[in-house]
Design a protein around this motif. Structure first.
Motif, short mmCIF file in Angstrom:
data_model
loop_
_atom_site.label_atom_id
_atom_site.label_comp_id
_atom_site.label_asym_id
_atom_site.label_seq_id
_atom_site.Cartn_x
_atom_site.Cartn_y
_atom_site.Cartn_z
N GLN A 1 0.84 -1.46 0.12
CA GLN A 1 0.18 0.07 0.06
C GLN A 1 0.80 1.37 0.02
O GLN A 1 1.85 0.80 0.79
CB GLN A 1 -1.05 -0.36 1.44
N ASP A 2 0.69 1.98 -1.01
CA ASP A 2 1.72 3.73 -1.50
C ASP A 2 3.17 3.22 -1.27
O ASP A 2 3.56 4.30 -1.19
CB ASP A 2 0.76 4.18 0.07
N THR A 3 3.24 1.53 -1.29
CA THR A 3 5.20 1.62 -2.14
C THR A 3 4.78 0.81 -2.93
O THR A 3 4.48 0.28 -3.25
CB THR A 3 5.20 0.30 -0.73
N TYR A 4 6.18 1.60 -4.17
CA TYR A 4 6.84 0.80 -5.67
C TYR A 4 7.72 0.95 -5.38
O TYR A 4 9.00 1.98 -4.59
CB TYR A 4 6.13 2.51 -6.43
N GLU A 5 7.99 0.16 -5.93
CA GLU A 5 9.86 -0.04 -6.78
C GLU A 5 9.90 0.16 -7.93
O GLU A 5 9.57 -0.56 -8.93
CB GLU A 5 9.79 -1.66 -6.76
N ILE A 6 11.25 1.10 -8.20
CA ILE A 6 11.42 1.62 -9.48
C ILE A 6 13.02 0.59 -9.35
O ILE A 6 13.72 0.95 -8.89
CB ILE A 6 11.84 3.02 -9.71
N LYS A 7 13.04 0.73 -11.38
CA LYS A 7 14.14 -0.39 -11.30
C LYS A 7 14.43 0.42 -12.71
O LYS A 7 13.44 0.48 -13.40
CB LYS A 7 14.38 -1.47 -10.84
N GLY A 8 15.35 0.37 -12.79
CA GLY A 8 16.66 0.51 -14.74
C GLY A 8 17.86 0.94 -14.79
O GLY A 8 18.33 1.07 -13.83
N GLN A 9 18.00 1.62 -14.92
CA GLN A 9 19.33 2.13 -16.27
C GLN A 9 19.50 3.29 -16.66
O GLN A 9 17.84 4.22 -17.90
CB GLN A 9 20.17 1.06 -16.45
N ALA A 10 20.33 4.74 -16.62
CA ALA A 10 20.37 5.92 -16.70
C ALA A 10 21.52 6.05 -17.11
O ALA A 10 22.73 5.61 -16.46
CB ALA A 10 19.64 6.48 -15.31
N SER A 11 21.08 7.01 -17.85
CA SER A 11 22.74 7.73 -18.51
C SER A 11 22.72 8.55 -18.44
O SER A 11 22.49 10.15 -18.93
CB SER A 11 23.51 7.82 -20.64
N VAL A 12 23.46 9.00 -16.92
CA VAL A 12 22.65 10.30 -16.53
C VAL A 12 24.04 11.45 -15.47
O VAL A 12 24.85 10.64 -15.51
CB VAL A 12 21.73 10.88 -15.68
N PHE A 13 24.56 12.82 -16.01
CA PHE A 13 25.42 13.64 -15.52
C PHE A 13 25.73 13.36 -14.18
O PHE A 13 24.77 12.72 -13.06
CB PHE A 13 25.26 14.57 -15.73
N GLU A 14 27.06 12.92 -13.50
CA GLU A 14 27.19 12.48 -12.21
C GLU A 14 26.70 11.42 -11.97
O GLU A 14 26.25 10.94 -10.09
CB GLU A 14 27.49 13.54 -11.54
N ALA A 15 25.25 10.67 -12.67
CA ALA A 15 24.90 9.30 -12.00
C ALA A 15 23.75 9.71 -11.16
O ALA A 15 23.31 8.48 -10.52
CB ALA A 15 25.87 8.26 -11.33
N VAL A 16 23.16 11.06 -11.27
CA VAL A 16 22.28 11.43 -10.43
C VAL A 16 20.45 11.21 -11.41
O VAL A 16 20.83 12.91 -12.01
CB VAL A 16 22.50 12.52 -9.59
#
Length: 168
Positions: free
Chosen positions: A85-100
Motif C-alpha cells: 500500500q502506497d509503496t512502489y519499487e522502481i528499477k532501470g538504467q540511466a545514462s545521466v550526469f554524475e549518475a544522479v
C-alpha cells in the motif's frame, strides 16, 4: 616585381581556362546531390522517445500481470512495481550526469514527493538504479504519475523527462 605579378596572373588564368575544357559534360560524383539514407540506429538502445517502450516478451510479476518497460534517450528498461500500500519499487538504467537522476510524483495538480536517486555509473555509461518510493494519494480518485528526469547543469531545468503512470 610587376613582371612576377603579371606572370603569376597569367599562369592562374591559363590553369583556370584549361581545367574547364577537360571536364565531362555530365556532373561528376562530387557534384551530384547526396542520396538520402536512413540513419543507422543501434539495436541495443531503445528509441529516442518519451513514450513507453515494451519488449517483445514483457516480464511478469508475482501476480501474473505484465510489467510495462519504459525508456527514452537517457533512461532504459525502467519498470515500476507496486510492492505494498502506497509503496512502489522502481528499477532501470540511466545514462545521466554524475549518475544522479531526479524524480517527482504528482497527482495531476500537486507534487506529492520529489527526490533524487544515485545510479551505479555516470554517463556516457548506463548505470543501474533501484529505488523504493513511498507516496500516498492526496485524493482517493487521483492517478499518480512518476516523472524521472535529469537536472540541467546549465540552467537547472528538467531534461529528458520520462513520464510513468504508477500502477493502482
Amino acid at each position: 616585381m610587376k613582371k612576377m605579378l603579371l606572370l603569376l596572373l597569367t599562369i592562374g588564368l591559363l590553369q583556370g581556362c584549361s581545367s574547364g575544357t577537360d571536364s565531362p559534360s555530365t556532373p561528376t560524383e562530387q557534384q551530384k546531390p547526396p542520396v538520402a539514407t536512413k540513419p543507422e540506429t543501434p539495436t541495443s538502445e531503445p528509441p529516442a522517445t518519451t513514450q513507453p517502450t515494451t519488449p517483445e516478451k514483457p516480464p511478469t510479476n508475482q501476480t501474473g500481470q505484465q510489467e510495462t518497460v519504459y525508456g527514452n534517450d537517457i533512461f532504459r528498461n525502467v519498470t515500476v512495481k507496486k510492492t505494498a500500500q502506497d509503496t512502489y519499487e522502481i528499477k532501470g538504467q540511466a545514462s545521466v550526469f554524475e549518475a544522479v537522476l531526479n524524480y517527482v510524483v504528482e497527482d495531476g495538480h500537486n507534487e506529492l514527493t520529489q527526490g533524487s536517486v544515485q545510479a551505479s555509473t555516470a554517463a556516457p555509461d548506463w548505470g543501474d538504479f533501484t529505488h523504493t518510493l513511498k507516496v500516498k494519494k492526496a485524493e482517493p480518485n487521483s492517478t499518480l504519475t512518476l516523472i524521472l528526469f535529469e537536472t540541467s547543469m546549465k540552467d537547472g531545468s528538467r531534461r529528458m523527462e520520462l513520464i510513468i503512470p504508477l500502477p493502482e
